[in-house]
Motif scaffolding. Structure first.
Motif, PDB file in Angstrom:
ATOM      1  N   PRO A  13       0.587  -1.198  -0.023  1.00 13.20           N
ATOM      2  CA  PRO A  13       0.068  -0.124   0.079  1.00 13.20           C
ATOM      3  C   PRO A  13       0.979   1.212   0.000  1.00 13.20           C
ATOM      4  CG  PRO A  13      -0.954  -1.335   1.491  1.00 13.20           C
ATOM      5  CD  PRO A  13       0.416  -2.289   1.130  1.00 13.20           C
ATOM      6  N   GLN A  15       0.050   4.900   0.448  1.00 15.36           N
ATOM      7  CA  GLN A  15      -0.761   5.914   0.648  1.00 15.36           C
ATOM      8  C   GLN A  15      -0.737   7.183   0.033  1.00 15.36           C
ATOM      9  OE1 GLN A  15      -3.267   4.884   2.372  1.00 15.36           O
ATOM     10  NE2 GLN A  15      -2.383   3.008   3.327  1.00 15.36           N
ATOM     11  N   ALA A  21      -4.836   4.170  -6.098  1.00 13.37           N
ATOM     12  CA  ALA A  21      -5.883   3.503  -6.041  1.00 13.37           C
ATOM     13  C   ALA A  21      -6.951   3.566  -7.103  1.00 13.37           C
ATOM     14  CB  ALA A  21      -6.524   3.970  -4.677  1.00 13.37           C
ATOM     15  N   THR A  41      -9.256   0.691   4.020  1.00 14.57           N
ATOM     16  CA  THR A  41      -7.775   0.621   4.566  1.00 14.57           C
ATOM     17  C   THR A  41      -6.838   0.418   3.232  1.00 14.57           C
ATOM     18  OG1 THR A  41      -7.785  -1.637   4.980  1.00 14.57           O
ATOM     19  CG2 THR A  41      -8.291  -0.451   6.628  1.00 14.57           C
ATOM     20  N   ARG A  42      -7.524  -0.331   2.195  1.00 13.89           N
ATOM     21  CA  ARG A  42      -6.658  -0.478   0.930  1.00 13.89           C
ATOM     22  C   ARG A  42      -7.213  -0.665  -0.276  1.00 13.89           C
ATOM     23  NH1 ARG A  42      -3.425  -4.525   3.873  1.00 13.89           N
ATOM     24  NH2 ARG A  42      -4.414  -3.583   5.470  1.00 13.89           N
ATOM     25  N   THR A  43      -6.665  -0.811  -1.466  1.00  9.43           N
ATOM     26  CA  THR A  43      -7.220  -1.138  -2.815  1.00  9.43           C
ATOM     27  C   THR A  43      -6.235  -2.482  -3.388  1.00  9.43           C
ATOM     28  OG1 THR A  43      -7.741   1.012  -3.078  1.00  9.43           O
ATOM     29  CG2 THR A  43      -7.868  -0.280  -4.905  1.00  9.43           C
ATOM     30  N   SER A 103      -1.420  -3.315  -4.931  1.00  9.11           N
ATOM     31  CA  SER A 103      -2.108  -2.632  -3.852  1.00  9.11           C
ATOM     32  C   SER A 103      -1.780  -1.275  -4.033  1.00  9.11           C
ATOM     33  CB  SER A 103      -1.736  -3.338  -2.597  1.00  9.11           C
ATOM     34  OG  SER A 103      -0.303  -3.511  -2.329  1.00  9.11           O
ATOM     35  N   GLY A 105      -3.253   2.395  -1.412  1.00  2.58           N
ATOM     36  CA  GLY A 105      -4.100   2.998  -0.178  1.00  2.58           C
ATOM     37  C   GLY A 105      -5.352   3.049  -0.525  1.00  2.58           C
ATOM     38  N   ALA A 106      -6.347   3.667   0.266  1.00  8.79           N
ATOM     39  CA  ALA A 106      -7.623   3.559   0.222  1.00  8.79           C
ATOM     40  C   ALA A 106      -8.399   4.351  -0.918  1.00  8.79           C
ATOM     41  CB  ALA A 106      -8.494   3.913   1.548  1.00  8.79           C
TER      42      ALA A 106
END
Length: 400
Positions: A13, A15, A21, A41-43, A103, A105-106
């Protein structure tokens, strides 16, 4: 659609990268073995299938742990299991260890998620309700009689819409619209077996585990949103005071507390619910947080201890399952199961599979359910399921 180069290379991740994302969302293509999951919390975007979790008589967490361990031994770095588990988890699991996981972040933290989604296609959908609305209403009325007789205190009854198109439709575009409409929720598109895809945007976290920190966010009790701001606020305020909805919510929260308490050193359960909104609905929600007593217990083991909650089944569970089997004229399949990810360390996020459809090239089967208690009104529950359908129907460009 902006595709950030950083998102192509990211394997953890990030951010900070604007567009990472939303870039992963834009790269989802609904190819065989490809999965997309977005949470607060994540993608995650996965491709390829390294190994599938087998369907056999062993407990699901055992099968998943062994599949992850074998993947680690064969050279997959930080293996994850991704996918969906059916409402009846003994009947069907669609879980796999992907060959590659990217992956970010959100989604909700990526400013580019505010850009408009592609407009809905003009698809001439043929729509068939299963069961017919009046049959669903009669099923609710019959269940209310049983509830008043004391057989059970809640049952969740669902109905479906079968949508079919003459030509293949754009599933990644539907996913885009779901994600951009509610970027703070849980958006997913995962293989559902037989060339189908389970796609949706759920507002409800069943359970997550990060280290020893446990989180559950049950939703129960809901009302449709209104386009009029004053009316929308009035509906939200009324929901917070509704005896029927507060009772329905309390039943679910009590069940979550009872299921998690044996596993947690500490457990915090707020006394009153708060409100969660999606684009279509207001929901009563409670955030339950705890700390595991045994750090070896995985998120999936906790999810199996919780599932099915009264939010998707009813209480007592066995009687509610019986009523569902008698009243619903279809197999729920993956609907009201759980969808998410887990890793070899036991961390993971498992989401309640609602506001969703199973899709193939030309068909969508859309699901919605309502919690029925002894004060339920069949017409109101029918209206609630219609409102819940809107999340998906709007994304698919269905105007009715």
């Amino acid at each position: 659609m902006h595709h950030a180069p950083a998102a192509l290379a990211a394997d953890g991740p990030d951010q900070a990268v604007i567009g990472a994302a939303s870039g992963l969302l834009g790269q989802y293509r609904s190819a065989p073995g490809e999965a997309f999951l977005a949470s607060p919390t994540r993608t995650l975007l996965t491709s390829g299938v390294h190994a599938r979790v087998p369907q056999d008589a062993r407990p699901l967490p055992v099968r998943v742990a062994e599949t992850l361990a074998a993947a680690g031994r064969s050279g997959i770095e930080r293996p994850l299991v991704v996918g969906a588990v059916a409402f009846d988890r003994e009947s069907r699991v669609e879980l796999a260890v992907p060959e590659r996981v990217r992956s970010a972040g959100a989604l909700r933290d990526d400013p580019l998620i505010a850009l408009p989604a592609p407009p809905a296609e003009q698809v001439d959908w043929r729509i068939r309700p299963v069961p017919e609305p009046q049959v669903y209403g009669a099923g609710v009325a019959a269940a209310v009689e049983r509830l008043r007789g004391g057989e059970l205190s809640k049952v969740v009854l669902a109905r479906t819409l079968e949508l079919s198109a003459a030509e293949p439709f754009d599933l990644p575009a539907i996913l885009q619209r779901l994600a951009r409409r509610d970027p703070g929720g849980y958006t997913f598109a995962v293989p559902a077996g037989g060339g189908r895809t389970l796609v949706g945007a759920s507002p409800e976290l069943l359970v997550s585990r990060r280290g020893t920190a446990v989180l559950a966010n049950p939703l129960a009790g809901s009302v449709p949103r209104s386009a009029d701001l004053g009316e929308d606020v009035r509906r939200a305020a009324a929901l917070l005071e509704s005896p029927k909805d507060l009772h329905e919510h309390a039943v679910v929260v009590d069940a979550i507390r009872e299921a998690l308490a044996p596993y947690c050193r500490t457990l915090e359960v707020p006394e009153r619910p708060t409100l969660v909104r999606t684009a279509a609905m207001w929901h009563l929600a409670t955030t339950v947080s705890g700390e595991l007593a045994d750090p070896s217990l995985s998120a999936l083991e906790l999810a199996c201890a919780l599932h099915p909650t009264p939010a998707v089944c009813g209480t007592p569970t066995d009687v509610a399952r019986e009523v569902i089997g008698e009243v619903e004229p279809f197999d729920r399949g993956l609907y009201t199961g759980m969808v998410g990810w887990g890793d070899a360390a036991g961390d993971g996020e498992w989401v309640v599979t609602i506001r969703c459809a199973e899709a193939d090239e030309r068909t969508l089967r859309v699901y919605a359910g309502a919690g029925v208690v002894d004060r339920s009104d069949p017409a109101a529950e029918l209206a609630e399921t219609s409102a819940k359908f809107r999340t998906f129907l709007d994304a698919a460009g269905v105007s009715r």
